[in-house]
Design a protein around this motif. Structure first.
Motif, PDB file in Angstrom:
ATOM      1  N   PRO A  97       0.815  -1.237   0.000  1.00  0.00           N
ATOM      2  CA  PRO A  97       0.000   0.000   0.000  1.00  0.00           C
ATOM      3  C   PRO A  97       0.836   1.268   0.000  1.00  0.00           C
ATOM      4  CG  PRO A  97      -0.882  -1.572   1.586  1.00  0.00           C
ATOM      5  CD  PRO A  97       0.384  -2.179   1.047  1.00  0.00           C
ATOM      6  N   GLU A  98       1.932   1.263   0.751  1.00  0.00           N
ATOM      7  CA  GLU A  98       2.753   2.478   0.871  1.00  0.00           C
ATOM      8  C   GLU A  98       3.569   2.765  -0.391  1.00  0.00           C
ATOM      9  OE1 GLU A  98       2.900  -0.229   2.753  1.00  0.00           O
ATOM     10  OE2 GLU A  98       4.968  -0.925   2.939  1.00  0.00           O
ATOM     11  N   GLU A  99       3.595   1.821  -1.322  1.00  0.00           N
ATOM     12  CA  GLU A  99       4.354   2.041  -2.567  1.00  0.00           C
ATOM     13  C   GLU A  99       3.527   2.735  -3.648  1.00  0.00           C
ATOM     14  OE1 GLU A  99       7.364  -1.822  -2.267  1.00  0.00           O
ATOM     15  OE2 GLU A  99       5.519  -1.990  -3.443  1.00  0.00           O
ATOM     16  N   ALA A 100       2.232   2.868  -3.445  1.00  0.00           N
ATOM     17  CA  ALA A 100       1.383   3.533  -4.451  1.00  0.00           C
ATOM     18  C   ALA A 100       1.809   4.988  -4.590  1.00  0.00           C
ATOM     19  CB  ALA A 100      -0.082   3.453  -4.027  1.00  0.00           C
ATOM     20  N   ASN A 101       1.719   5.484  -5.809  1.00  0.00           N
ATOM     21  CA  ASN A 101       2.071   6.883  -6.075  1.00  0.00           C
ATOM     22  C   ASN A 101       0.948   7.784  -5.560  1.00  0.00           C
ATOM     23  OD1 ASN A 101       1.949   9.424  -7.631  1.00  0.00           O
ATOM     24  ND2 ASN A 101       3.830   8.626  -8.555  1.00  0.00           N
ATOM     25  N   LYS A 102       1.254   8.577  -4.552  1.00  0.00           N
ATOM     26  CA  LYS A 102       0.228   9.377  -3.883  1.00  0.00           C
ATOM     27  C   LYS A 102      -0.431  10.376  -4.842  1.00  0.00           C
ATOM     28  CE  LYS A 102      -0.354  12.027   0.356  1.00  0.00           C
ATOM     29  NZ  LYS A 102       0.333  12.646   1.499  1.00  0.00           N
ATOM     30  N   GLU A 103       0.339  10.952  -5.745  1.00  0.00           N
ATOM     31  CA  GLU A 103      -0.218  11.916  -6.710  1.00  0.00           C
ATOM     32  C   GLU A 103      -1.218  11.224  -7.642  1.00  0.00           C
ATOM     33  OE1 GLU A 103      -0.034  15.332  -7.013  1.00  0.00           O
ATOM     34  OE2 GLU A 103       0.805  15.022  -5.012  1.00  0.00           O
ATOM     35  N   SER A 104      -0.866  10.012  -8.083  1.00  0.00           N
ATOM     36  CA  SER A 104      -1.783   9.262  -8.951  1.00  0.00           C
ATOM     37  C   SER A 104      -3.036   8.855  -8.198  1.00  0.00           C
ATOM     38  CB  SER A 104      -1.093   8.011  -9.511  1.00  0.00           C
ATOM     39  OG  SER A 104       0.065   8.375 -10.208  1.00  0.00           O
ATOM     40  N   VAL A 105      -2.863   8.447  -6.940  1.00  0.00           N
ATOM     41  CA  VAL A 105      -4.022   8.090  -6.114  1.00  0.00           C
ATOM     42  C   VAL A 105      -4.941   9.303  -6.001  1.00  0.00           C
ATOM     43  CG1 VAL A 105      -4.751   7.529  -3.747  1.00  0.00           C
ATOM     44  CG2 VAL A 105      -2.895   6.236  -4.827  1.00  0.00           C
ATOM     45  N   LYS A 106      -4.350  10.463  -5.767  1.00  0.00           N
ATOM     46  CA  LYS A 106      -5.138  11.705  -5.630  1.00  0.00           C
ATOM     47  C   LYS A 106      -5.942  11.976  -6.904  1.00  0.00           C
ATOM     48  CE  LYS A 106      -2.967  15.727  -5.544  1.00  0.00           C
ATOM     49  NZ  LYS A 106      -2.015  16.732  -5.037  1.00  0.00           N
ATOM     50  N   GLU A 107      -5.309  11.817  -8.053  1.00  0.00           N
ATOM     51  CA  GLU A 107      -5.997  12.086  -9.323  1.00  0.00           C
ATOM     52  C   GLU A 107      -7.126  11.096  -9.583  1.00  0.00           C
ATOM     53  OE1 GLU A 107      -3.776  12.861 -12.790  1.00  0.00           O
ATOM     54  OE2 GLU A 107      -2.505  14.356 -11.800  1.00  0.00           O
ATOM     55  N   GLU A 108      -6.872   9.818  -9.332  1.00  0.00           N
ATOM     56  CA  GLU A 108      -7.913   8.809  -9.578  1.00  0.00           C
ATOM     57  C   GLU A 108      -9.067   8.984  -8.592  1.00  0.00           C
ATOM     58  OE1 GLU A 108      -7.916   7.495 -12.289  1.00  0.00           O
ATOM     59  OE2 GLU A 108      -5.809   7.598 -12.837  1.00  0.00           O
ATOM     60  N   LEU A 109      -8.734   9.328  -7.371  1.00  0.00           N
ATOM     61  CA  LEU A 109      -9.773   9.574  -6.372  1.00  0.00           C
ATOM     62  C   LEU A 109     -10.643  10.772  -6.796  1.00  0.00           C
ATOM     63  CD1 LEU A 109     -10.754   8.455  -3.671  1.00  0.00           C
ATOM     64  CD2 LEU A 109      -9.057   9.911  -2.530  1.00  0.00           C
ATOM     65  N   ALA A 110     -10.029  11.783  -7.334  1.00  0.00           N
ATOM     66  CA  ALA A 110     -10.790  12.946  -7.832  1.00  0.00           C
ATOM     67  C   ALA A 110     -11.733  12.513  -8.954  1.00  0.00           C
ATOM     68  CB  ALA A 110      -9.836  14.036  -8.317  1.00  0.00           C
ATOM     69  N   ASP A 111     -11.264  11.626  -9.839  1.00  0.00           N
ATOM     70  CA  ASP A 111     -12.131  11.113 -10.912  1.00  0.00           C
ATOM     71  C   ASP A 111     -13.321  10.350 -10.328  1.00  0.00           C
ATOM     72  OD1 ASP A 111     -10.512  12.132 -12.934  1.00  0.00           O
ATOM     73  OD2 ASP A 111      -9.408  10.250 -13.224  1.00  0.00           O
ATOM     74  N   VAL A 112     -13.051   9.545  -9.301  1.00  0.00           N
ATOM     75  CA  VAL A 112     -14.125   8.779  -8.650  1.00  0.00           C
ATOM     76  C   VAL A 112     -15.163   9.735  -8.066  1.00  0.00           C
ATOM     77  CG1 VAL A 112     -14.659   7.294  -6.661  1.00  0.00           C
ATOM     78  CG2 VAL A 112     -12.727   6.726  -8.162  1.00  0.00           C
ATOM     79  N   PHE A 113     -14.688  10.744  -7.324  1.00  0.00           N
ATOM     80  CA  PHE A 113     -15.617  11.729  -6.744  1.00  0.00           C
ATOM     81  C   PHE A 113     -16.420  12.431  -7.846  1.00  0.00           C
ATOM     82  CE2 PHE A 113     -12.687  12.095  -2.904  1.00  0.00           C
ATOM     83  CZ  PHE A 113     -13.574  11.498  -2.040  1.00  0.00           C
ATOM     84  N   ALA A 114     -15.744  12.803  -8.935  1.00  0.00           N
ATOM     85  CA  ALA A 114     -16.413  13.549 -10.006  1.00  0.00           C
ATOM     86  C   ALA A 114     -17.583  12.741 -10.570  1.00  0.00           C
ATOM     87  CB  ALA A 114     -15.414  13.908 -11.113  1.00  0.00           C
ATOM     88  N   TYR A 115     -17.338  11.481 -10.896  1.00  0.00           N
ATOM     89  CA  TYR A 115     -18.433  10.677 -11.458  1.00  0.00           C
ATOM     90  C   TYR A 115     -19.494  10.360 -10.408  1.00  0.00           C
ATOM     91  CZ  TYR A 115     -16.292  10.278 -16.003  1.00  0.00           C
ATOM     92  OH  TYR A 115     -15.792  10.570 -17.239  1.00  0.00           O
ATOM     93  N   ALA A 116     -19.080  10.175  -9.159  1.00  0.00           N
ATOM     94  CA  ALA A 116     -20.070   9.923  -8.101  1.00  0.00           C
ATOM     95  C   ALA A 116     -20.973  11.150  -7.928  1.00  0.00           C
ATOM     96  CB  ALA A 116     -19.368   9.581  -6.788  1.00  0.00           C
ATOM     97  N   PHE A 117     -20.384  12.328  -7.945  1.00  0.00           N
ATOM     98  CA  PHE A 117     -21.182  13.554  -7.798  1.00  0.00           C
ATOM     99  C   PHE A 117     -22.102  13.750  -9.002  1.00  0.00           C
ATOM    100  CE2 PHE A 117     -17.712  15.693  -4.978  1.00  0.00           C
ATOM    101  CZ  PHE A 117     -18.248  15.106  -3.846  1.00  0.00           C
ATOM    102  N   LEU A 118     -21.598  13.485 -10.197  1.00  0.00           N
ATOM    103  CA  LEU A 118     -22.439  13.649 -11.391  1.00  0.00           C
ATOM    104  C   LEU A 118     -23.600  12.656 -11.384  1.00  0.00           C
ATOM    105  CD1 LEU A 118     -19.692  14.281 -14.099  1.00  0.00           C
ATOM    106  CD2 LEU A 118     -21.501  15.883 -13.442  1.00  0.00           C
ATOM    107  N   LEU A 119     -23.337  11.442 -10.921  1.00  0.00           N
ATOM    108  CA  LEU A 119     -24.410  10.443 -10.850  1.00  0.00           C
ATOM    109  C   LEU A 119     -25.450  10.855  -9.799  1.00  0.00           C
ATOM    110  CD1 LEU A 119     -25.571   7.749 -11.807  1.00  0.00           C
ATOM    111  CD2 LEU A 119     -24.066   6.598 -10.162  1.00  0.00           C
TER     112      LEU A 119
END
Ligand SMILES: [Mg+2]
Length: 109
Positions: free
Chosen positions: A49-71
């Protein structure tokens, strides 16, 4: 206006400027949400878990929130209310005295 409503307004403005609403039916928003959550998972694939790229996690999480909010917006759901309601309902499903310190599902408590 709440921060969440402001975010949804920005998402809708972004979408409408590109004439993408025609593609944003509930089914395709749910599919996109699932794909984005898979992209989030991909950041962790074959890593500790600690090896994940935090910046990439942040971007993908933002995408998840965006589609969840739009839905949520498609159905006219109040995001703050549905999340708070769900926390309350989960509190009833997982009473502290039974659920504390265990990962058991509510029907196995
Ligand atoms: Mg993505």
């Amino acid at each position: 206006m709440s921060d969440i409503k402001r975010i949804i307004e920005k998402l809708i403005e972004f979408r409408n400027e590109r004439d993408w609403e025609q593609f944003h039916n509930p089914k395709d928003l749910a599919v996109a949400l699932n794909i984005e959550s898979s992209e989030l998972l991909e950041e962790y694939l074959w890593k500790k878990p600690e090896e994940a790229n935090k910046e990439s996690v942040k971007e993908e999480l933002a995408d998840v929130f965006a589609y969840a909010f739009l839905l949520a917006d498609k159905y006219g759901f109040d995001v703050k209310k549905i999340v708070l309601d769900k926390i309350e309902s989960n509190g009833r499903k997982y009473p502290i005295d039974k659920a504390k310190g265990t990962t058991k599902k509510y029907d196995k408590l």
